[in-house]
Write a protein that holds these residues in place. Structure first.
Motif, PDB file in Angstrom:
ATOM      1  N   LEU A  79       2.160  16.939   4.700  1.00  0.00           N
ATOM      2  CA  LEU A  79       1.666  16.374   3.434  1.00  0.00           C
ATOM      3  C   LEU A  79       0.134  16.018   3.593  1.00  0.00           C
ATOM      4  O   LEU A  79      -0.207  15.360   4.552  1.00  0.00           O
ATOM      5  N   VAL A  80      -0.767  16.348   2.709  1.00  0.00           N
ATOM      6  CA  VAL A  80      -2.095  15.770   2.365  1.00  0.00           C
ATOM      7  C   VAL A  80      -1.936  14.464   1.632  1.00  0.00           C
ATOM      8  O   VAL A  80      -1.478  14.748   0.504  1.00  0.00           O
ATOM      9  N   VAL A  81      -2.175  13.180   2.025  1.00  0.00           N
ATOM     10  CA  VAL A  81      -2.226  12.173   1.150  1.00  0.00           C
ATOM     11  C   VAL A  81      -3.133  11.361   0.995  1.00  0.00           C
ATOM     12  O   VAL A  81      -4.409  11.429   1.950  1.00  0.00           O
ATOM     13  N   VAL A  82      -3.318  10.555   0.033  1.00  0.00           N
ATOM     14  CA  VAL A  82      -4.447   9.348  -0.085  1.00  0.00           C
ATOM     15  C   VAL A  82      -3.901   8.272  -0.224  1.00  0.00           C
ATOM     16  O   VAL A  82      -2.868   8.073  -0.874  1.00  0.00           O
ATOM     17  N   MET A 101       0.793  -1.149  -0.045  1.00  0.00           N
ATOM     18  CA  MET A 101       0.006   0.144   0.052  1.00  0.00           C
ATOM     19  C   MET A 101       0.843   1.391  -0.074  1.00  0.00           C
ATOM     20  O   MET A 101       1.456   1.425   0.772  1.00  0.00           O
ATOM     21  N   GLY A 102       0.765   2.007  -0.744  1.00  0.00           N
ATOM     22  CA  GLY A 102       1.512   3.385  -0.859  1.00  0.00           C
ATOM     23  C   GLY A 102       0.589   4.492  -0.730  1.00  0.00           C
ATOM     24  O   GLY A 102      -0.685   4.494  -0.334  1.00  0.00           O
ATOM     25  N   ALA A 103       1.083   5.799  -0.963  1.00  0.00           N
ATOM     26  CA  ALA A 103       0.182   7.044  -0.827  1.00  0.00           C
ATOM     27  C   ALA A 103       0.597   8.058  -1.767  1.00  0.00           C
ATOM     28  O   ALA A 103       1.779   7.622  -2.385  1.00  0.00           O
ATOM     29  N   LYS A 104      -0.287   8.867  -2.459  1.00  0.00           N
ATOM     30  CA  LYS A 104      -0.114   9.730  -3.341  1.00  0.00           C
ATOM     31  C   LYS A 104      -0.330  10.980  -2.475  1.00  0.00           C
ATOM     32  O   LYS A 104      -1.208  11.389  -1.845  1.00  0.00           O
TER      33      LYS A 104
END
Length: 55
Positions: free
Chosen positions: A46-49, A1-4
């Motif tokens: 950082l705002v990540v999804v 699982m990563g994040a953008k």
């Protein structure tokens, strides 16, 4: 699982100002599972999804 990373905000915002949290709240209101994390190396919020890694 990563994040953008959707957006970066300087950690030097004025006291009482939470621009990263406000941006993440707007994203969540639009259905994005946004979270705020701290990048210590760059001193930024950082705002990540989450992203799903492809196998």
């Amino acid at each position: 699982m990563g994040a953008k990373v959707l957006e970066r905000f300087s950690a030097g915002a004025p006291r009482g100002s939470w621009p990263a949290e406000e941006y993440a709240a707007r994203c969540r209101a639009e259905g994005e599972p946004a979270t705020v994390v701290m990048d210590l190396k760059s001193d930024a919020f950082l705002v990540v999804v989450p992203t799903r890694d492809e196998d």
